[in-house]
Design a protein around this motif. Sequence first.
Motif, PDB file in Angstrom:
ATOM      1  N   ALA B  41      10.572   7.183  -1.491  1.00  0.00           N
ATOM      2  CA  ALA B  41      10.070   6.408  -2.631  1.00  0.00           C
ATOM      3  C   ALA B  41       9.199   7.322  -3.487  1.00  0.00           C
ATOM      4  CB  ALA B  41       9.307   5.170  -2.161  1.00  0.00           C
ATOM      5  N   CYS B  42       8.233   6.712  -4.174  1.00  0.00           N
ATOM      6  CA  CYS B  42       7.452   7.436  -5.170  1.00  0.00           C
ATOM      7  C   CYS B  42       6.722   8.657  -4.607  1.00  0.00           C
ATOM      8  CB  CYS B  42       6.469   6.502  -5.847  1.00  0.00           C
ATOM      9  SG  CYS B  42       6.305   4.881  -5.091  1.00  0.00           S
ATOM     10  N   GLY B 106       1.417   9.388   2.756  1.00  0.00           N
ATOM     11  CA  GLY B 106       1.151   8.202   1.943  1.00  0.00           C
ATOM     12  C   GLY B 106       0.953   6.942   2.749  1.00  0.00           C
ATOM     13  N   ALA B 107       0.425   5.931   2.069  1.00  0.00           N
ATOM     14  CA  ALA B 107       0.099   4.670   2.725  1.00  0.00           C
ATOM     15  C   ALA B 107       1.335   4.002   3.306  1.00  0.00           C
ATOM     16  CB  ALA B 107      -0.581   3.739   1.719  1.00  0.00           C
ATOM     17  N   TYR B 115       3.242  -2.831   0.939  1.00  0.00           N
ATOM     18  CA  TYR B 115       4.408  -3.682   1.161  1.00  0.00           C
ATOM     19  C   TYR B 115       4.262  -4.471   2.452  1.00  0.00           C
ATOM     20  CZ  TYR B 115       6.262  -0.822  -2.520  1.00  0.00           C
ATOM     21  OH  TYR B 115       6.435  -0.170  -3.714  1.00  0.00           O
ATOM     22  N   CYS B 137      -2.059   6.780  -2.254  1.00  0.00           N
ATOM     23  CA  CYS B 137      -0.894   6.060  -2.756  1.00  0.00           C
ATOM     24  C   CYS B 137      -0.654   6.437  -4.210  1.00  0.00           C
ATOM     25  CB  CYS B 137      -1.077   4.562  -2.616  1.00  0.00           C
ATOM     26  SG  CYS B 137       0.271   3.599  -3.310  1.00  0.00           S
ATOM     27  N   PRO B 138       0.021   7.522  -4.492  1.00  0.00           N
ATOM     28  CA  PRO B 138       0.445   8.558  -3.548  1.00  0.00           C
ATOM     29  C   PRO B 138      -0.682   9.543  -3.280  1.00  0.00           C
ATOM     30  CG  PRO B 138       1.139   9.153  -5.743  1.00  0.00           C
ATOM     31  CD  PRO B 138       0.439   7.843  -5.866  1.00  0.00           C
TER      32      PRO B 138
HETATM   33  S1  SF4 Z   1       2.284   5.216  -0.643  1.00  0.00           S
HETATM   34 FE1  SF4 Z   1       2.304   4.559  -2.779  1.00  0.00          FE
HETATM   35  S2  SF4 Z   1       3.192   6.310  -3.872  1.00  0.00           S
HETATM   36 FE2  SF4 Z   1       3.713   6.538  -1.712  1.00  0.00          FE
HETATM   37  S3  SF4 Z   1       5.703   5.592  -1.449  1.00  0.00           S
HETATM   38 FE3  SF4 Z   1       4.171   4.054  -0.991  1.00  0.00          FE
HETATM   39  S4  SF4 Z   1       3.852   2.972  -2.921  1.00  0.00           S
HETATM   40 FE4  SF4 Z   1       4.871   4.906  -3.397  1.00  0.00          FE
END
Ligand code: SF4
Lengths: 205, 173
Positions: B41-42, B106-107, B115, B137-138
């Motif tokens: 993901a991001c 990341g979280a 989520y 995040c990130p």
């Molecule tokens: S921690 Fe934040 S930036 Fe990283 S994948 Fe999850 S939502 Fe995206």
Amino acid sequence: MIDKDFIEDLLKKHPYSNVKHQNDCLTLSCPAQQIIDLTTELRDQQTFDLLVDLTAVDQGEAVENRFMVVIHLYSCIHHDYIRIHSDCTDNESPEFPSIHSVYPAANWHEREAFDMFGIVFTGHPNLKRILMWDEYPYFPLRKEFPLAGIDVPLPADDVVEVTQASVEPAPMMGGPFVSSGQGFMSDAEPRAKDESWTEKKEKPV
Amino acid sequence: MVSNEVAYNSKIEGEVIVTKADAVVNWIRKHSVWPMPMGLACCAIELMASAASRYDISRFGMEVMRFSPRQSDCMIVAGTVTYKMAEVVRRIYDQMGDPKWVVAMGACASTGGMYRSYAVMQGVDNIVPVDVYVSGCPPRPEALLDAMMKLQDKIGNEPSTSRLLQARNTSMV
Ligand code: SF4
């Protein structure tokens, strides 16, 4: 141009459809059986050649026709949108005619609506889940489905054997992501509506 | 004091270096970490930034990103692990050769992040053993670099030789 004449003309040709009052764009209601007829006409005669979106709405168990399919069309000639609302008849096992034959782009949209709401699109060439895995037993965007999820086994047996992992309801305690929607912001925000299982409250068996 | 550093003083030791096997093995390993970018993901965007010229992960000896698990030894899980993807993540982890390490970036990868939902695994440590967690995040690229250096420290303190011997003994049986 979408003006009074256009709408009157359309309604005359399709007496089963009605105009629903909405602020943004022209919205028609249409019975499910006539949807192929209406969309074909809109595509071929009225230049609504682009399917922008097809999705569904679960209006809750109390409503007579619980599931509603929403279709957005765009005309590259008029530069305007049309929205079509159409109810699925059966609340237990909702069905809807696939408009894949009119707009091939509906293919994946219908798969998504099937995946999330369990609406069976009859005549769809490849109706299987698109987001969740194939064996997933629930339809997550239905109103009765808890956001946190429900216990089910992970799809891969060999991975489960090594890791003992499974699909568990997500802990909701203290999550700022679901507002309770009532009262002062300070009370409403950081609490989740859906606390079926939290660190403090035991998981109901 | 017992040191795990490789030290060499040519005046004293001449052409011979005296050290411990662990120190040598770990020194080699920690300066040639080949990460496997598990970008989900991001966070993966930030991982790319860490590898690009401005932050330049190669300064620390781990720039050789390999998209094949068989060529890499450190999986950087960068992003949201959905239940559907969990199986794939585990399979890719299984295909990596030993020794291998995992960084949860990341979280989301660490705990499921924001989520809290039916679709997201609440932390990749449910399916693979994680060595370093990175918050954020990130996380900024600096945080990832810091985590990778922590991982190097961790690799530096592993009992590699005894593990190697153990592995040889078990494989001979
Ligand atoms: S921690 Fe934040 S930036 Fe990283 S994948 Fe999850 S939502 Fe995206």
